[in-house]
Design a protein around this motif. Structure first.
Motif, short mmCIF file in Angstrom:
data_model
loop_
_atom_site.label_atom_id
_atom_site.label_comp_id
_atom_site.label_asym_id
_atom_site.label_seq_id
_atom_site.Cartn_x
_atom_site.Cartn_y
_atom_site.Cartn_z
N ALA A 14 -7.37 -5.58 3.12
CA ALA A 14 -6.55 -5.72 1.92
C ALA A 14 -7.34 -5.39 0.66
CB ALA A 14 -5.99 -7.13 1.84
N THR A 15 -8.61 -5.76 0.64
CA THR A 15 -9.46 -5.48 -0.52
C THR A 15 -9.70 -3.98 -0.69
OG1 THR A 15 -10.59 -7.62 -0.27
CG2 THR A 15 -11.70 -5.93 -1.58
N VAL A 16 -9.98 -3.30 0.42
CA VAL A 16 -10.18 -1.85 0.37
C VAL A 16 -8.91 -1.16 -0.10
CG1 VAL A 16 -10.59 0.20 1.79
CG2 VAL A 16 -11.99 -1.84 2.12
N LEU A 17 -7.76 -1.61 0.41
CA LEU A 17 -6.48 -1.02 0.00
C LEU A 17 -6.24 -1.23 -1.49
CD1 LEU A 17 -3.80 0.34 0.69
CD2 LEU A 17 -2.90 -1.92 1.28
N LEU A 18 -6.50 -2.44 -1.96
CA LEU A 18 -6.30 -2.74 -3.38
C LEU A 18 -7.19 -1.88 -4.27
CD1 LEU A 18 -4.98 -4.43 -5.59
CD2 LEU A 18 -6.77 -6.16 -5.22
N LEU A 19 -8.42 -1.67 -3.85
CA LEU A 19 -9.33 -0.82 -4.62
C LEU A 19 -8.79 0.62 -4.69
CD1 LEU A 19 -12.81 -2.08 -3.34
CD2 LEU A 19 -11.85 -2.38 -5.62
N GLY A 20 -8.32 1.12 -3.55
CA GLY A 20 -7.74 2.46 -3.54
C GLY A 20 -6.52 2.57 -4.44
N GLN A 21 -5.64 1.59 -4.38
CA GLN A 21 -4.45 1.57 -5.23
C GLN A 21 -4.83 1.56 -6.70
OE1 GLN A 21 -2.73 -2.01 -3.73
NE2 GLN A 21 -1.45 -0.98 -2.22
N THR A 22 -5.80 0.75 -7.05
CA THR A 22 -6.22 0.63 -8.45
C THR A 22 -6.78 1.94 -8.98
OG1 THR A 22 -6.71 -1.72 -8.12
CG2 THR A 22 -7.69 -0.66 -10.04
N VAL A 23 -7.61 2.60 -8.17
CA VAL A 23 -8.21 3.87 -8.61
C VAL A 23 -7.12 4.92 -8.79
CG1 VAL A 23 -9.76 5.74 -7.94
CG2 VAL A 23 -10.45 3.37 -7.60
N VAL A 24 -6.21 5.02 -7.82
CA VAL A 24 -5.13 6.02 -7.92
C VAL A 24 -4.29 5.78 -9.17
CG1 VAL A 24 -2.98 6.82 -6.88
CG2 VAL A 24 -5.01 6.52 -5.46
N ASN A 25 -4.01 4.53 -9.48
CA ASN A 25 -3.09 4.20 -10.57
C ASN A 25 -3.73 4.25 -11.96
OD1 ASN A 25 -0.68 3.77 -9.10
ND2 ASN A 25 -1.42 1.78 -8.43
N THR A 26 -5.04 4.37 -12.04
CA THR A 26 -5.68 4.31 -13.36
C THR A 26 -6.58 5.50 -13.68
OG1 THR A 26 -7.53 3.00 -12.45
CG2 THR A 26 -5.66 1.78 -13.38
N ALA A 27 -7.16 6.13 -12.67
CA ALA A 27 -8.21 7.12 -12.95
C ALA A 27 -7.70 8.31 -13.75
CB ALA A 27 -8.82 7.61 -11.63
N ASP A 28 -6.51 8.81 -13.43
CA ASP A 28 -6.03 10.00 -14.13
C ASP A 28 -5.76 9.70 -15.60
OD1 ASP A 28 -3.73 8.44 -13.21
OD2 ASP A 28 -2.49 10.09 -13.95
N LEU A 29 -5.27 8.49 -15.89
CA LEU A 29 -5.02 8.11 -17.28
C LEU A 29 -6.33 8.00 -18.07
CD1 LEU A 29 -2.24 5.43 -16.71
CD2 LEU A 29 -1.96 7.69 -17.74
N VAL A 30 -7.34 7.46 -17.43
CA VAL A 30 -8.65 7.35 -18.08
C VAL A 30 -9.22 8.74 -18.36
CG1 VAL A 30 -11.04 6.58 -17.80
CG2 VAL A 30 -9.15 5.09 -17.09
N ILE A 31 -9.10 9.63 -17.38
CA ILE A 31 -9.61 11.00 -17.55
C ILE A 31 -8.84 11.72 -18.64
CG2 ILE A 31 -9.80 13.25 -16.42
CD1 ILE A 31 -10.41 11.68 -13.80
N ALA A 32 -7.51 11.58 -18.63
CA ALA A 32 -6.68 12.24 -19.65
C ALA A 32 -7.05 11.75 -21.05
CB ALA A 32 -5.21 11.98 -19.38
#
Length: 202
Positions: A14-32
């Motif tokens: 569950a922790t690994v899944l949550l980390l993956g979800q968090t990165v997918v949902n935030t990384a592109d906005l941070v980069i943009a």
């Protein structure tokens, strides 16, 4: 001891899944935000807000199906039927959402954000598609977590990290940033599907 090991496996997955979800949902906005000026990053954020509305559909489906998938006292055939139904709902919702923003994206952007965000319209369809692909991959990874398996969650997290690297290296325009997410999520979903097919064949 067996229960302790099972609990540890479930928590780790569950922790690994949550980390993956968090990165997918935030990384592109941070980069943009880091790469583009305020106007362009604002347009990108508007498109992201619309595109990610599809996650509400998948979240509702996952909340409903997770208890069924996690139960140990049901037949495997019933568990598979529940998962197939959930995948069908998420795929159907993703397809309808993508079609909806393709048909009514101009009106949606104009009403929700105003004419200054008109450039967001061209981002809506690929963003909705990327979100739909992620939703299916996330559902399958969540199904693995429900059975205390970590493989699909690990692939999702790895896909999230790889996507972030690709976006950081080659996402030079908002449109390219979105299409790279489509490619990354398609590859991630494909890898998870291979894991599940391989498991069923053994």
């Amino acid at each position: 001891v067996g229960l302790d090991l099972g609990l540890r496996s479930a928590v780790l997955a569950a922790t690994v899944l949550l980390l993956g979800q968090t990165v997918v949902n935030t990384a592109d906005l941070v980069i943009a935000k880091a790469r583009f000026d305020a106007d362009i990053s604002g347009v990108y954020a508007a498109a992201a807000l619309v595109g990610r509305a599809l996650t509400f559909i998948s979240s509702a489906v996952m909340s409903s199906v997770f208890p069924v998938l996690a139960r140990d006292n049901i037949a495997e055939a019933e568990r598979r039927r529940a998962l197939r139904g959930a995948v069908g709902l998420v795929c159907g919702g993703g397809l309808l959402g993508t079609l909806a923003v393709g048909v009514a994206g101009h009106l949606l952007v104009a009403v929700a954000f105003g004419p200054s965000y008109a450039e967001a319209e061209q981002l809506l369809v690929p963003y909705a598609l990327a979100t739909a692909l992620f939703a299916v991959a996330n559902l399958l990874a969540t199904a693995d977590v429900a059975r205390r398996r970590i493989a699909a969650a690990t692939v999702l997290a790895g896909g999230a990290v790889a996507q972030t690297a690709v976006l950081a290296l080659w996402g030079s325009t908002p449109l390219l940033l979105v299409w790279l997410q489509v490619a990354a999520m398609a590859a991630t979903l494909g890898a998870i599907a291979v894991i599940r097919i391989g498991r069923r064949n053994h």
